[in-house]
Every structure is written in structure tokens, then in C-alpha cells.
Motif scaffolding. Structure first.
Motif, PDB file in Angstrom:
ATOM      1  N   VAL A  34       0.845  -1.179   0.199  1.00 16.09           N
ATOM      2  CA  VAL A  34       0.105   0.137  -0.155  1.00 16.09           C
ATOM      3  C   VAL A  34       0.755   1.480   0.134  1.00 16.09           C
ATOM      4  N   ALA A  35       0.772   2.057  -0.922  1.00 15.11           N
ATOM      5  CA  ALA A  35       1.275   3.188  -0.883  1.00 15.11           C
ATOM      6  C   ALA A  35       0.657   4.529  -1.134  1.00 15.11           C
ATOM      7  N   ASP A  36       1.201   5.709  -0.449  1.00 14.90           N
ATOM      8  CA  ASP A  36       0.527   6.877  -0.495  1.00 14.90           C
ATOM      9  C   ASP A  36       0.761   7.467  -1.832  1.00 14.90           C
ATOM     10  N   VAL A  42       3.504   2.451   2.705  1.00 16.45           N
ATOM     11  CA  VAL A  42       3.102   2.734   4.098  1.00 16.45           C
ATOM     12  C   VAL A  42       2.760   1.416   4.691  1.00 16.45           C
ATOM     13  N   LYS A  43       2.665   0.367   4.081  1.00 17.02           N
ATOM     14  CA  LYS A  43       2.283  -1.046   4.461  1.00 17.02           C
ATOM     15  C   LYS A  43       2.548  -1.931   3.444  1.00 17.02           C
ATOM     16  N   SER A  44       3.174  -3.170   3.711  1.00 23.73           N
ATOM     17  CA  SER A  44       3.404  -4.466   2.839  1.00 23.73           C
ATOM     18  C   SER A  44       3.395  -5.466   3.358  1.00 23.73           C
ATOM     19  N   TYR A  63      -4.755   6.199  -1.230  1.00 24.61           N
ATOM     20  CA  TYR A  63      -3.661   5.142  -1.219  1.00 24.61           C
ATOM     21  C   TYR A  63      -3.636   4.399  -2.488  1.00 24.61           C
ATOM     22  N   VAL A  64      -2.795   3.493  -3.123  1.00 26.11           N
ATOM     23  CA  VAL A  64      -2.864   2.855  -4.043  1.00 26.11           C
ATOM     24  C   VAL A  64      -2.377   1.290  -3.358  1.00 26.11           C
ATOM     25  N   LEU A  65      -3.386   0.501  -3.750  1.00 21.80           N
ATOM     26  CA  LEU A  65      -3.093  -1.006  -3.162  1.00 21.80           C
ATOM     27  C   LEU A  65      -2.570  -1.852  -4.467  1.00 21.80           C
TER      28      LEU A  65
END
Length: 79
Positions: A34-36, A42-44, A63-65
Motif C-alpha cells: 500500500v503506497a501513498d 506505508v504497509k506491505s 492510497y494505491v493498493l
């Protein structure tokens, strides 16, 4: 296939995540990120079919998943 991100669509066509989690409906374990909007991850981690990934720790924002072998999904979080 990605499932679980129950969303509503705003007037600007951006899905807003209601339940703050997602899961896969089939396949093997796959990496996700997950990217801003600046591109910072920000999470992986790894997601397994049927297991939910909680997004509750993310701040309000867009965000982009990305999940391997799936199309990227842009979404917004509200608190």
C-alpha cells in the motif's frame, strides 16, 4: 481476485474504504503493498487467500493498493 474493500463512490469517482480491510478469494500467497500518493510504501506484506489484511493503522488519505497479479486499486480512507 481482491475482495473485502467495501467502498462507496464519491462524486469524483474515488472509492472510499468503509471496512478498512481486504482479502484474496483464490490463488496462492502473494505480496502486497500500500503506497501513498507520493509513492511511499506505508504497509506491505504477504496475503493468503481467505485471510484478511487490516488497514486500520493507516491515516486518513488516498492510497494505491498493489497485489501481485492484480490491477492496482486507488482508494481513500476517512476516519
Amino acid at each position: 481476485m481482491l475482495r473485502g474493500l467495501r467502498t462507496i463512490t464519491t462524486s469524483i469517482q474515488l472509492p472510499i474504504v468503509i471496512n478498512r480491510s481486504f482479502y484474496l478469494t483464490g490463488g496462492n500467497e502473494r505480496p502486497y503493498a500500500v503506497a501513498d500518493l507520493r509513492g511511499c510504501i506505508v504497509k506491505s506484506g504477504m496475503v493468503v487467500a481467505g485471510e484478511s489484511v487490516d488497514l486500520m493503522d493507516l491515516e486518513r488519505g488516498v492510497y494505491v493498493l498493489r497485489v501481485k497479479d492484480e490491477r492496482p486499486l486507488r482508494f481513500g480512507l476517512i476516519k
